[in-house]
Each structure stands twice: as structure tokens, then as C-alpha cells.
Scaffold this motif. Structure first.
Motif, PDB file in Angstrom:
ATOM      1  N   PHE A 250      45.592  35.553  56.884  1.00  0.00           N
ATOM      2  CA  PHE A 250      44.150  35.391  57.083  1.00  0.00           C
ATOM      3  C   PHE A 250      43.763  35.047  58.526  1.00  0.00           C
ATOM      4  CE2 PHE A 250      44.441  35.033  52.509  1.00  0.00           C
ATOM      5  CZ  PHE A 250      43.309  35.677  52.066  1.00  0.00           C
ATOM      6  N   GLY A 251      44.367  35.744  59.503  1.00  0.00           N
ATOM      7  CA  GLY A 251      43.956  35.550  60.886  1.00  0.00           C
ATOM      8  C   GLY A 251      42.513  35.988  61.107  1.00  0.00           C
ATOM      9  N   TYR A 252      41.763  35.196  61.823  1.00  0.00           N
ATOM     10  CA  TYR A 252      40.353  35.464  62.159  1.00  0.00           C
ATOM     11  C   TYR A 252      39.469  35.589  60.910  1.00  0.00           C
ATOM     12  CZ  TYR A 252      42.436  36.631  66.678  1.00  0.00           C
ATOM     13  OH  TYR A 252      43.144  36.603  67.837  1.00  0.00           O
ATOM     14  N   SER A 253      39.870  34.969  59.842  1.00  0.00           N
ATOM     15  CA  SER A 253      39.167  35.125  58.569  1.00  0.00           C
ATOM     16  C   SER A 253      37.817  34.395  58.573  1.00  0.00           C
ATOM     17  CB  SER A 253      40.026  34.585  57.427  1.00  0.00           C
ATOM     18  OG  SER A 253      39.287  34.497  56.230  1.00  0.00           O
ATOM     19  N   ILE A 254      36.740  35.147  58.326  1.00  0.00           N
ATOM     20  CA  ILE A 254      35.418  34.532  58.172  1.00  0.00           C
ATOM     21  C   ILE A 254      35.379  33.704  56.890  1.00  0.00           C
ATOM     22  CG2 ILE A 254      32.971  35.002  57.780  1.00  0.00           C
ATOM     23  CD1 ILE A 254      33.245  37.433  59.577  1.00  0.00           C
ATOM     24  N   ALA A 255      35.972  34.260  55.820  1.00  0.00           N
ATOM     25  CA  ALA A 255      35.939  33.556  54.536  1.00  0.00           C
ATOM     26  C   ALA A 255      36.596  32.187  54.652  1.00  0.00           C
ATOM     27  CB  ALA A 255      36.637  34.392  53.469  1.00  0.00           C
ATOM     28  N   ARG A 256      37.781  32.137  55.287  1.00  0.00           N
ATOM     29  CA  ARG A 256      38.469  30.861  55.405  1.00  0.00           C
ATOM     30  C   ARG A 256      37.709  29.905  56.330  1.00  0.00           C
ATOM     31  NH1 ARG A 256      43.886  31.345  53.454  1.00  0.00           N
ATOM     32  NH2 ARG A 256      43.534  32.230  51.397  1.00  0.00           N
ATOM     33  N   SER A 257      37.146  30.431  57.414  1.00  0.00           N
ATOM     34  CA  SER A 257      36.401  29.580  58.352  1.00  0.00           C
ATOM     35  C   SER A 257      35.174  28.977  57.694  1.00  0.00           C
ATOM     36  CB  SER A 257      36.002  30.385  59.591  1.00  0.00           C
ATOM     37  OG  SER A 257      37.145  30.844  60.298  1.00  0.00           O
ATOM     38  N   VAL A 258      34.472  29.784  56.885  1.00  0.00           N
ATOM     39  CA  VAL A 258      33.286  29.267  56.188  1.00  0.00           C
ATOM     40  C   VAL A 258      33.702  28.241  55.142  1.00  0.00           C
ATOM     41  CG1 VAL A 258      31.385  29.881  54.656  1.00  0.00           C
ATOM     42  CG2 VAL A 258      31.903  31.329  56.626  1.00  0.00           C
ATOM     43  N   ALA A 259      34.772  28.542  54.422  1.00  0.00           N
ATOM     44  CA  ALA A 259      35.229  27.616  53.384  1.00  0.00           C
ATOM     45  C   ALA A 259      35.651  26.275  53.968  1.00  0.00           C
ATOM     46  CB  ALA A 259      36.384  28.245  52.606  1.00  0.00           C
ATOM     47  N   GLN A 260      36.156  26.291  55.207  1.00  0.00           N
ATOM     48  CA  GLN A 260      36.621  25.057  55.855  1.00  0.00           C
ATOM     49  C   GLN A 260      35.659  24.615  56.959  1.00  0.00           C
ATOM     50  OE1 GLN A 260      39.207  23.311  54.865  1.00  0.00           O
ATOM     51  NE2 GLN A 260      40.048  24.766  53.376  1.00  0.00           N
ATOM     52  N   HIS A 261      34.367  24.935  56.809  1.00  0.00           N
ATOM     53  CA  HIS A 261      33.422  24.649  57.901  1.00  0.00           C
ATOM     54  C   HIS A 261      33.299  23.157  58.187  1.00  0.00           C
ATOM     55  CE1 HIS A 261      29.909  23.049  55.632  1.00  0.00           C
ATOM     56  NE2 HIS A 261      30.419  23.759  54.644  1.00  0.00           N
ATOM     57  N   GLU A 262      33.441  22.312  57.182  1.00  0.00           N
ATOM     58  CA  GLU A 262      33.356  20.878  57.434  1.00  0.00           C
ATOM     59  C   GLU A 262      34.507  20.415  58.331  1.00  0.00           C
ATOM     60  OE1 GLU A 262      33.168  18.789  53.768  1.00  0.00           O
ATOM     61  OE2 GLU A 262      31.157  19.517  53.248  1.00  0.00           O
TER      62      GLU A 262
END
Length: 413
Positions: A129-141
Motif C-alpha cells: 500500500f505505498g502512497y495509499s490514499i485509503a490508508r492515509s485517510v484511515a490513519q489521518h489522526e
């Protein structure tokens, strides 16, 4: 501290033993002194007034950087970098740099990583999941906390995202004056590890955590200026690469094998420098080519630079930057020939066994210890002390029998 450091540095006395410790707080015999192991005294330590910054989200707590002064300055990593930067300044150049670090986050704590085998450690996220938007949004906090922490500590980031590998995050520290960039990088690594533990996690900057995953890099972006103009930039040249930049890159390649241990300082570092791991395996350069050890990045004068891709995330930032700039300045002084740039996979096109990077910490240390160029740039006392420490590190690890060896050899041979 109770003293006012608003307008002046302060010199205090501090144990010189820390200069002789390994990463497990064991004293390295004869690392910089012939004193008996029990006879370490105090050394001058300069607390840097301009370095104070808040590194905690728990209150108004400030951290100040310090460097060894006096007789110990020539083996202090920050002192070594300052020596290299003075050499660049003597030629009329100011250096700008910015670090990128990849680090891994595990949902573990200091107790569980001792109690559980590595295979049971849980990374923050699963899969690449490099550069993953989904993971970044899920871990935004989590990202919001890192960004706020860095802003409060005066370590601005130009990028923060998930990288290839489970739980791998990459942070790009904004470029600035070279010495300040190394200061920021040093604080960033310690700050992230401490912050992770407050969140019930562990962060690691190891160069290679598992042979199943890519390594963690510590790339450095570098440019030099003269009279406030980017000295690496020539708008009429191919890829905007100036003659000075060519000389600088030629020096980095010429001395990369001799200086490698400064950018790959640990036994584990060499597990990253293998084919197929987005890491160099030989001295090579190319224009916007990530398979090379040095990547020229064309751009407008404000953005034109090179990326020194040899270091892993496990580096001492002061020494890695001293390596990158010191070798480049040697190229400006001595004028070695610049090899042809690589346009494809540098590990295939450029590498021969005779030209490959050192294959181990032992080999890299031996090359560094006998390098006349290293003694010239970094000083004989530093080369001797650092080489001694790296031999100790090699010997501390090479005698260990691993689980892998037992699994592979126990019954079959």
C-alpha cells in the motif's frame, strides 16, 4: 534547564564515556583514548542556544542540542559535519539539504518485542500500500499528530505518506541550511520513536527489518549555492546539470566505496544494499533514475538538486551528510572523470564486481580506515575512532548464531 540560553551558548562538563559507547551502552576499548575503561572523565559540551524547541505534546518542554567542544570536537559527528561545510564555504559555496526517512510502525511495546518472536509482531498496517490514499485517510489522526508534533518542534515536513511495506511511513523533511537539516533529522528520529511509544506503538529506523520487505531509506536531497544562485543549475546544459554539479557527482561516485561506512554504519545496513530493494548496489548516477546511487533531479533553479540515495534510515544524519558533501567537494577539488549516466536499471547496466559497493560492514570499515581521502576530509582522529567503533560493531554481531542458521543447518548437514 534553569539557565537562560536565549542569547548565548553554554559550555558544561559531560561524561566523555558516551563517545566510547556502542548502541548497547558497552564501552568500546580504545575507541578514542588509551585510558582504562574506568577512568573516563568529563569533556566540554556546548549547549546550542539556537536549537531549543518543543518536542513534546504533553506540555512546554524544550529540548536543546549539544555538541562536544575542545579536544573532543574532532570526533563529534556534528563537529565533523561542520568541518566539511567549512571546506565547502572555503570554495565559496553554501549547502542546502533535506532528509527523507522511511520508518516502520508496529502495534507493540518495549515489553512485547522482548516477549514475542518477531513473526508475531503486528505492523500498524498490513500489505504494501505505498502512497495509499485509503490508508492515509484511515490513519489521518496519526498523521495529524505527526504533523502537529513536527510543526511544534520546528521541523516542517514537505510530505508524509505510507510507503511500500506493512506499517511503513515516509516523511520528507523540508530542505534548509545543511547543518540545520542534520539537526532536524537527528531530532526527528528520536522524536518519532518517543511519540510512537506514547501511542502504544514502536517505531524503527532499521535499514532492513525483514528480508521479506523492502528496506528503509534515508535519502538526502542536496544543492549548493554561490552568491544566492543555485550552483548546480545551468539552464543551457543537458538536464540543467552544471559543470560544478558534474564535478560534485563525480566526487561522490569516486569516493563512495571508501566513505560508504558513514552512510551504511551498521551490520544490518548491508541487508538493504541488494538488488531489487530500491537501493544502490554500486556507485552510479542518472537523471531522475531511482535505481542509481545519485539521482540528478532537473528543475527550476529553486528546485534543481541531487538525491543521494546510498543512506538507509539507520544513519547518523551528521555523518551521512558529511559523507555526501565531503565526497562531492573532493570531486570539485580533484576533478575525477564522471562516468556515463545510467538510463535503465543501474544494477544491470553499471555494476561490475570490481566496482560494487562494500558487501559488509567489515569491508566498508577496512576501506574507510585505510582511505587517505577520508583522513583528509574528516580528520585522522575521527577516521581512527569511527573505524574502531565499526570493527567492534561487526565483531559484536558476526559471531551470533541465528535462528535461521539453526533452521537451515541443524538436521540436514
Amino acid at each position: 534547564m534553569g539557565d537562560d540560553l536565549s542569547d548565548r551558548d553554554k559550555v558544561i562538563k559531560f561524561s566523555e564515556a558516551v563517545l566510547a559507547w556502542d548502541c548497547m551502552d558497552r564501552v568500546i576499548p580504545a575507541s578514542f583514548t588509551q585510558k582504562p575503561l574506568s577512568a573516563f572523565g568529563d569533556a566540554d559540551l556546548r549547549i546550542l542556544s539556537g536549537s531549543g524547541r518543543s518536542v513534546s505534546h504533553l506540555g512546554d518542554q524544550y529540548l536543546y542540542l549539544a555538541e562536544f567542544a575542545g579536544a573532543h570536537e574532532n570526533i563529534c559527528p556534528r563537529g565533523v559535519l561542520r568541518k566539511v561545510l567549512r571546506r565547502a564555504a572555503d570554495h565559496g559555496y553554501d549547502c542546502t539539504a533535506g532528509f527523507e526517512f522511511e520508518f516502520m510502525l508496529f502495534k507493540e511495546n518495549a515489553d512485547t518485542i522482548e516477549e514475542k518472536p518477531f513473526g508475531e509482531w503486528a505492523p500498524l498496517t498490513r500489505g504494501p500500500f505505498g502512497y495509499s490514499i485509503a490508508r492515509s485517510v484511515a490513519q489521518h489522526e496519526l498523521f495529524d499528530e505527526i504533523l502537529a508534533l513536527c510543526e511544534k518542534a520546528r521541523i516542517p515536513l514537505s510530505g508524509l505518506h505510507f510507503e511500500t511495506g506493512p506499517g511503513v511511513v515516509e516523511a520528507s523533511l523540508r530542505h534548509c541550511d545543511a547543518l540545520e537539516s542534520a539537526d532536524r533529522a537527528t531530532i526527528f528520529k528520536s522524536m518519532i520513536k518517543a511519540w510512537a511509544q506514547t501511542r502504544g506503538m514502536m517505531a524503527t529506523f532499521m535499514a532492513k527489518v525483514s528480508e521479506k520487505w523492502p528496506g528503509q531509506s534515508g535519502h538526502i536531497h542536496i544543492s549548493m549555492s554561490s552568491d544566492s544562485q543555485n550552483a548546480f543549475y545551468d539552464g543551457d546544459a543537458f538536464a540543467n546539470v552544471s559543470e560544478l554539479m558534474k564535478q560534485f557527482i563525480a566526487g561522490q561516485l569516486e569516493y563512495m566505496n571508501e566513505f560508504c561506512v558513514l552512510a551504511a554504519p551498521n551490520f544490518n545496513s548491508y541487508k538493504r544494499l541488494v538488488p531489487g530493494s530500491w537501493a544502490p548496489i554500486c556507485p552510479s548516477w542518472g537523471v531522475d533514475n531511482r535505481s542509481c546511487a545519485v539521482r540528478a533531479i532537473p528543475g527550476e533553479p529553486s528546485a534543481h538538486r541531487l538525491e543521494y540515495r546510498l543512506p538507509g534510515a539507520d544513519v547518523n544524519p551528521y555523518l551521512a551528510l558529511a559523507c555526501a558533501i565531503g565526497s562531492g567537494i573532493l570531486g570539485v577539488e580533484t576533478g575525477p572523470a564522471l562516468p556515463d549516466s545510467s538510463v535503465g536499471d543501474a544494477s544491470v547496466e553499471m555494476c561490475r564486481s570490481s566496482a560494487s559497493l562494500p558487501q559488509s560492514l567489515s569491508e566498508a570499515t577496512s576501506r574507510f580506515a585505510r582511505s587517505a581521502a577520508a583522513s583528509d576530509v574528516f580528520g585522522e582522529s575521527f577516521v581512527g575512532a569511527f573505524s574502531c567503533s565499526r570493527r567492534w560493531e561487526w565483531e559484536a554481531v558476526q559471531h551470533r548464531v541465528t535462528d535461521f542458521e539453526r533452521q537451515r543447518y541443524f538436521e540436514i548437514i
